[in-house]
Every structure is written in structure tokens, then in C-alpha cells.
Design an enzyme around this catalytic site. Structure first.
Site, PDB file in Angstrom:
ATOM      1  N   THR A   1      33.772  -7.426 -15.138  1.00  0.00           N
ATOM      2  CA  THR A   1      34.657  -8.726 -14.914  1.00  0.00           C
ATOM      3  C   THR A   1      33.504  -9.394 -16.779  1.00  0.00           C
ATOM      4  O   THR A   1      32.713  -8.990 -16.386  1.00  0.00           O
ATOM      5  CB  THR A   1      35.348  -9.646 -14.124  1.00  0.00           C
ATOM      6  OG1 THR A   1      33.546 -10.324 -13.205  1.00  0.00           O
ATOM      7  CG2 THR A   1      35.738  -9.063 -13.188  1.00  0.00           C
ATOM      8  N   ASP A   2      34.378 -10.751 -17.078  1.00  0.00           N
ATOM      9  CA  ASP A   2      33.257 -11.538 -17.341  1.00  0.00           C
ATOM     10  C   ASP A   2      33.051 -12.924 -16.221  1.00  0.00           C
ATOM     11  O   ASP A   2      33.453 -12.541 -15.563  1.00  0.00           O
ATOM     12  CB  ASP A   2      33.840 -12.171 -19.205  1.00  0.00           C
ATOM     13  CG  ASP A   2      35.658 -12.914 -18.605  1.00  0.00           C
ATOM     14  OD1 ASP A   2      35.852 -13.275 -17.244  1.00  0.00           O
ATOM     15  OD2 ASP A   2      36.777 -12.519 -19.836  1.00  0.00           O
ATOM     16  N   PHE A   3      32.392 -14.235 -16.829  1.00  0.00           N
ATOM     17  CA  PHE A   3      32.107 -15.226 -16.515  1.00  0.00           C
ATOM     18  C   PHE A   3      33.741 -15.976 -15.576  1.00  0.00           C
ATOM     19  O   PHE A   3      33.434 -16.841 -15.063  1.00  0.00           O
ATOM     20  CB  PHE A   3      31.332 -16.181 -17.235  1.00  0.00           C
ATOM     21  CG  PHE A   3      32.572 -17.021 -18.563  1.00  0.00           C
ATOM     22  CD1 PHE A   3      33.554 -17.954 -17.858  1.00  0.00           C
ATOM     23  CD2 PHE A   3      33.328 -16.017 -19.569  1.00  0.00           C
ATOM     24  CE1 PHE A   3      34.267 -18.559 -19.205  1.00  0.00           C
ATOM     25  CE2 PHE A   3      33.842 -16.475 -20.642  1.00  0.00           C
ATOM     26  CZ  PHE A   3      34.484 -18.271 -20.153  1.00  0.00           C
ATOM     27  N   SER A   4      34.438 -15.584 -16.052  1.00  0.00           N
ATOM     28  CA  SER A   4      36.010 -16.075 -15.683  1.00  0.00           C
ATOM     29  C   SER A   4      36.270 -15.091 -14.311  1.00  0.00           C
ATOM     30  O   SER A   4      37.616 -15.891 -13.825  1.00  0.00           O
ATOM     31  CB  SER A   4      37.143 -16.846 -15.926  1.00  0.00           C
ATOM     32  OG  SER A   4      37.548 -15.389 -17.225  1.00  0.00           O
TER      33      SER A   4
ATOM     34  N   VAL B   1      37.857 -12.154 -15.343  1.00  0.00           N
ATOM     35  CA  VAL B   1      39.101 -11.414 -15.379  1.00  0.00           C
ATOM     36  C   VAL B   1      38.429 -10.208 -16.510  1.00  0.00           C
ATOM     37  O   VAL B   1      37.226 -10.098 -16.368  1.00  0.00           O
ATOM     38  CB  VAL B   1      39.423 -11.918 -16.763  1.00  0.00           C
ATOM     39  CG1 VAL B   1      40.652 -10.938 -17.790  1.00  0.00           C
ATOM     40  CG2 VAL B   1      40.644 -13.296 -16.462  1.00  0.00           C
TER      41      VAL B   1
END
Length: 150
Positions: A27-30, A32
Site C-alpha cells: 500500500t501507499d501512505f493512505s 490503498v
């Protein structure tokens, strides 16, 4: 070649099904799933599809199916429809759409439950260890033939 079917997913009437969990690293920082990580999920689906069909990458390269060979993705079209998130359990579906003398066309999907997240059309080339195109051995063609008409 030994295969642990619990890890490699399962063959279905028209292809292969593999469940994967989304981890933090995907995932990315959010939270997602980062778009490039879907390529990893799709690759796992294709590799385990071949493995359960009895076609391992090592066996291909060692010449067990005739001359030494490998598969290489030549083209891929991906449509990102919905995002996946951390801890989701996704299902990667893979099926053979068409076989040619030196190529395979595969349809792949990634689902979360009934929700379609990703659609991919993949063109795979058959190559020699030197990277040159070559014809697919008849034994491989027979094993990868679509189970049902599309």
C-alpha cells in the site's frame, strides 16, 4: 515438481483462482494498494496457474518440454476500476483466451468478493534462453488449451 495446492490456489473450469491478502508493503501512505503492486498479484496468478497445470518455470528452462524456453510478458493492458486496501483478501482469476504458435493471450481479473477491481489482458511470448522468439512445444499447447469456449 512438488506443489502445495493451498499456496498455489486452484484450477477452475475455465482457468485458475488465487487468493492473496493485501499487506502493508502493498500500500501507499493512505492504505490503498499502490498501482504497481497489482502487477505482482497478476504475476503470481499466472505463475501458479502454470504450476498447477504442471508447467514450472524451472522445467521450462531445463528443456523438460522440448527445447529450453521461457515465457515473457510482451504486452499488458490494465484497467483499474476500484481500489483495494490494506487487509483486503483479493482473488486473482486467470484464464487462457487464445493460444498461438509462439504466444499466449490471457485474461486476468482481480476481485474483492464480488467487486471487480482490475481487468488485465496479457500477451505472453515464448522465448529461448537467449531471448529470441520460438514456437511453443505441442505438449505445452495441449496443457494450456482453454477449457471452455469464450
Amino acid at each position: 515438481m512438488k506443489t502445495n495446492p493451498e499456496i498455489a490456489g486452484r484450477l477452475t473450469e475455465d482457468g485458475h483462482r488465487l487468493d492473496v491478502r493485501v499487506y502493508f508493503e502493498d500500500t501507499d501512505f493512505s492504505g490503498v494498494v499502490y498501482h504497481a503492486r497489482y502487477l505482482h498479484f497478476l504475476e503470481r496468478g499466472r505463475s501458479d496457474f502454470l504450476r498447477l497445470k504442471g508447467i514450472g518455470h524451472r522445467e521450462l528452462m531445463s528443456g523438460d518440454f522440448g527445447a529450453p524456453m521461457a515465457f515473457a510478458v510482451r504486452r499488458m493492458e490494465i484497467e483499474f476500476l476500484r481500489p483495494a486496501r490494506i487487509d483486503d483478501v483479493l482473488t486473482v482469476m486467470t484464464r487462457t483466451r487464445q493460444l498461438g504458435g509462439a504466444r499466449i493471450l490471457l485474461d486476468q481479473q482481480i476481485l474483492r468478493g464480488e467487486d471487480l477491481l482490475i481487468e488485465a489482458n496479457v500477451k505472453v511470448a515464448v522465448i529461448s534462453p537467449e531471448g529470441k522468439p520460438m514456437r511453443m512445444p505441442a505438449r505445452v499447447l495441449e496443457v494450456l488449451a482453454p477449457e471452455t469456449d469464450l
